[in-house]
Design a protein around this motif. Structure first.
Motif, mmCIF file in Angstrom:
data_model
loop_
_atom_site.group_PDB
_atom_site.id
_atom_site.type_symbol
_atom_site.label_atom_id
_atom_site.label_comp_id
_atom_site.label_asym_id
_atom_site.label_seq_id
_atom_site.Cartn_x
_atom_site.Cartn_y
_atom_site.Cartn_z
ATOM 1 N N VAL A 14 1.794 3.364 2.114
ATOM 2 C CA VAL A 14 0.473 3.791 1.640
ATOM 3 C C VAL A 14 0.242 3.287 0.220
ATOM 4 N N ALA A 15 1.221 3.464 -0.662
ATOM 5 C CA ALA A 15 1.074 3.015 -2.050
ATOM 6 C C ALA A 15 0.870 1.504 -2.117
ATOM 7 N N ARG A 16 1.623 0.763 -1.330
ATOM 8 C CA ARG A 16 1.471 -0.692 -1.340
ATOM 9 C C ARG A 16 0.096 -1.109 -0.816
ATOM 10 N N SER A 17 -0.395 -0.426 0.199
ATOM 11 C CA SER A 17 -1.722 -0.728 0.733
ATOM 12 C C SER A 17 -2.808 -0.407 -0.282
ATOM 13 N N LEU A 18 -2.632 0.684 -1.008
ATOM 14 C CA LEU A 18 -3.624 1.072 -2.005
ATOM 15 C C LEU A 18 -3.691 0.102 -3.176
#
Length: 154
Positions: A14-18
């Protein structure tokens, strides 16, 4: 583009996608691109976003592999770039559909859905769902999130 997540966030999907998708205008730019908008002026006109903000979002989406910059030139005009969804960008249609479904239920406008997703060949409505490998549809409450191999300590 933003820096790569560090520590635990570097392992978090999720953090990488954000890092690519988490800025305010990013998903709206992607929505417009999915509807066929490719040119800077058209994004600006449809979204009402400041040109510097739009330029930054487009750059982030290009660097993140969501959009591809392609040169074009209208007769008598200088060469410019247009922005086209990549295969990775096209895969975000499910994310957009999830936002639409959630927003229609939890943030209704009173006007009905702004977008309806249908099967291209039949125009029959479709919906998003969690599906098992054998084709069973599961309710969200029947799905658990468990640590994957990328998580620390797994």
């Amino acid at each position: 583009m933003s820096t790569t997540p560090r520590g635990l966030n570097a392992r978090c999907s999720v953090a990488r996608s954000l890092e690519v998708l988490g800025e305010k205008w990013a998903l709206l730019v992607i929505r417009e691109a999915a509807l066929g908008v490719t040119r800077f002026a058209d994004f600006r006109a449809r979204l009402g976003v400041a040109p510097d903000v739009l330029a930054a979002r487009l750059e982030t989406l290009v660097e993140g592999g969501v959009l591809e910059r392609r040169p074009y030139q209208d007769k008598g005009q200088r060469q410019r770039d247009e922005y086209v969804l990549t295969a990775a960008g096209a895969e975000l249609k499910t994310i957009l559909a999830a936002f639409v479904a959630w927003g229609d239920v939890h943030r209704p406008s009173g006007f009905g859905p702004s977008t309806v997703y249908v099967e291209a060949a039949t125009a029959r409505p479709v919906h998003l769902a969690f599906m098992t490998d054998d084709g069973r549809e599961l309710a969200p409450e029947d799905v658990a999130a468990v640590p994957g191999p990328g998580r620390l300590g797994v």
